[in-house]
Design a protein around this motif. Structure first.
Motif, PDB file in Angstrom:
ATOM      1  N   GLY A   1      -1.412   1.254   9.642  1.00 27.42           N
ATOM      2  CA  GLY A   1      -2.552   0.201   9.577  1.00 27.42           C
ATOM      3  C   GLY A   1      -3.139   0.372   8.117  1.00 27.42           C
ATOM      4  N   GLY A   2      -4.416  -0.288   8.233  1.00 27.50           N
ATOM      5  CA  GLY A   2      -5.013  -0.104   6.870  1.00 27.50           C
ATOM      6  C   GLY A   2      -4.749  -1.449   5.940  1.00 27.50           C
ATOM      7  N   ALA A   3      -3.856  -2.341   6.342  1.00 28.94           N
ATOM      8  CA  ALA A   3      -3.693  -3.354   5.370  1.00 28.94           C
ATOM      9  C   ALA A   3      -3.057  -4.598   6.304  1.00 28.94           C
TER      10      ALA A   3
ATOM     11  N   LEU B   1      10.445 -13.028   7.204  1.00 32.43           N
ATOM     12  CA  LEU B   1      10.730 -11.462   7.207  1.00 32.43           C
ATOM     13  C   LEU B   1       9.002 -11.285   7.172  1.00 32.43           C
ATOM     14  N   HIS B   2       8.798 -10.496   8.417  1.00 26.70           N
ATOM     15  CA  HIS B   2       7.583  -9.695   8.524  1.00 26.70           C
ATOM     16  C   HIS B   2       7.413  -8.389   8.255  1.00 26.70           C
ATOM     17  N   LEU B   3       6.315  -7.976   7.494  1.00 24.75           N
ATOM     18  CA  LEU B   3       6.169  -6.710   7.112  1.00 24.75           C
ATOM     19  C   LEU B   3       4.803  -6.233   7.723  1.00 24.75           C
TER      20      LEU B   3
ATOM     21  N   ARG C   1       9.520   3.886   4.346  1.00 27.23           N
ATOM     22  CA  ARG C   1       8.855   4.649   5.302  1.00 27.23           C
ATOM     23  C   ARG C   1       7.479   4.562   5.668  1.00 27.23           C
ATOM     24  N   THR C   2       6.653   3.727   4.930  1.00 28.24           N
ATOM     25  CA  THR C   2       5.468   3.634   5.004  1.00 28.24           C
ATOM     26  C   THR C   2       5.203   2.103   5.598  1.00 28.24           C
ATOM     27  N   TRP C   3       6.086   1.266   5.429  1.00 27.84           N
ATOM     28  CA  TRP C   3       5.883  -0.134   6.134  1.00 27.84           C
ATOM     29  C   TRP C   3       6.945  -0.367   7.297  1.00 27.84           C
ATOM     30  N   GLU C   4       7.048  -1.381   8.032  1.00 28.88           N
ATOM     31  CA  GLU C   4       8.062  -1.492   8.975  1.00 28.88           C
ATOM     32  C   GLU C   4       8.516  -3.329   8.583  1.00 28.88           C
TER      33      GLU C   4
ATOM     34  N   THR D   1       0.762  -1.340  -0.096  1.00 25.33           N
ATOM     35  CA  THR D   1       0.010   0.047  -0.055  1.00 25.33           C
ATOM     36  C   THR D   1       0.777   1.468   0.106  1.00 25.33           C
ATOM     37  N   ARG D   2       0.471   2.335  -0.399  1.00 26.33           N
ATOM     38  CA  ARG D   2       0.972   3.655  -0.312  1.00 26.33           C
ATOM     39  C   ARG D   2       2.367   3.707  -0.960  1.00 26.33           C
ATOM     40  N   GLY D   3       2.392   3.009  -2.205  1.00 29.67           N
ATOM     41  CA  GLY D   3       3.484   2.942  -3.190  1.00 29.67           C
ATOM     42  C   GLY D   3       4.585   2.083  -2.754  1.00 29.67           C
ATOM     43  N   ALA D   4       4.297   0.988  -1.687  1.00 34.87           N
ATOM     44  CA  ALA D   4       5.234   0.257  -1.577  1.00 34.87           C
ATOM     45  C   ALA D   4       5.299  -1.121  -2.302  1.00 34.87           C
ATOM     46  N   TRP D   5       6.311  -1.710  -2.519  1.00 34.68           N
ATOM     47  CA  TRP D   5       6.190  -3.081  -3.126  1.00 34.68           C
ATOM     48  C   TRP D   5       7.555  -3.925  -2.546  1.00 34.68           C
TER      49      TRP D   5
END
Length: 205
Positions: free
Chosen positions: A156-158, A149-151, A179-182, A27-31
Motif C-alpha cells: 500500500g501507500g500509493a 495492465l494493472h499495478l 518484489r515491491t509491486w504486483e 515507489t520503493r525504487g520501482a519504475w
C-alpha cells in the motif's frame, strides 16, 4: 480470430527506437517504461505467433482443486530460436538499451495468448528466482487487441496504476517492481485476442 489490424502500425522498414520511451516512477525504487507503437510489423508478428508457437493449456492447483490456467502459454528458453525475426531484434535491442541499468542481457521469452476477455492473469510479481531479492527487469511486448495492465504496491501507500497495452507497445517493469509491486491483467467483458511476449534475464520467472 476477430482482432483487427491497424493502419498506423510501424512499417517493415522502421527501426526499433527508444526515443519515445516514457518512464513512470513508482515507489520503493520501482519504475515502468512505456513505448507506444514500438514494435515494427506487429500484424505479421501477431499472425506468426498465433500460427507457429506450440501453445499449451496448463492446469494448476488453487486451494483444494485443480483449475485451468486462463490463457495459453509457451516459453522460449536460452538458445532457442524465436518464432519471428522482429522478436529477436527486439530482445537484442532491449539488451543493448538497458545494458547499463540491468547489467546483463535478456535471455528468455515467455509468451501468453489471451484468446478473449475471459483470459487473464491474477495479481503477482515475478519473484521466483532472483526477482525475489534483487532488482531486475521484465520487458513486455504486446500485439493484438489492447488490454490493461494493472499495478499496485504490495504494502500500500500509493495509488494503483493502470496502463493500456496496445498493438506493438512495449512496457518494461524495472527496479524493485517485481518484489515491491504486483501486476495483473484482469478479465473484461469484451476483448479480441492478444499475445504478450515477456523478455526476462536469466533466472527471473
Amino acid at each position: 480470430m476477430d482482432f483487427q489490424s491497424t493502419l498506423f502500425a510501424p512499417s517493415a522498414s522502421a527501426a526499433l527506437s527508444f526515443a519515445g520511451v516514457e518512464r513512470h516512477e513508482l515507489t520503493r525504487g520501482a519504475w515502468v517504461d512505456v513505448a507506444r507503437g514500438w514494435l515494427p510489423e506487429p500484424d505479421d508478428v501477431f499472425e506468426t505467433l498465433v500460427r507457429d508457437v506450440p501453445w499449451r493449456a496448463d492446469r494448476r492447483q488453487m486451494y483444494d482443486r485443480i483449475v485451468d490456467v486462463p490463457r495459453l502459454l509457451h516459453t522460449y528458453m536460452i538458445g532457442e530460436e524465436l518464432p519471428h525475426a522482429r522478436l529477436t531484434e527486439a530482445r537484442d535491442a532491449l539488451s543493448a538499451h538497458y545494458a547499463e541499468e540491468l547489467g546483463e542481457p535478456f535471455r528468455t521469452a515467455g509468451c501468453c495468448y489471451y484468446r478473449d476477455g475471459r483470459d487473464s492473469v491474477a495479481w503477482h510479481g515475478d519473484t521466483i528466482g532472483r526477482g525475489k531479492t534483487t532488482d531486475t527487469m521484465v520487458a513486455i511486448v504486446s500485439v493484438g487487441d489492447p488490454r490493461r495492465l494493472h499495478l499496485r504496491p504490495r504494502l500500500g501507500g500509493a495509488e494503483p496504476v493502470v496502463l493500456e497495452m496496445g498493438h506493438g507497445d512495449l512496457v518494461t517493469m524495472g527496479g524493485s517492481c517485481q518484489r515491491t509491486w504486483e501486476h495483473a491483467v484482469p478479465k473484461v467483458a469484451h476483448a479480441g485476442p492478444r499475445i504478450s511476449v515477456q523478455f526476462r534475464p536469466f533466472n527471473v520467472f
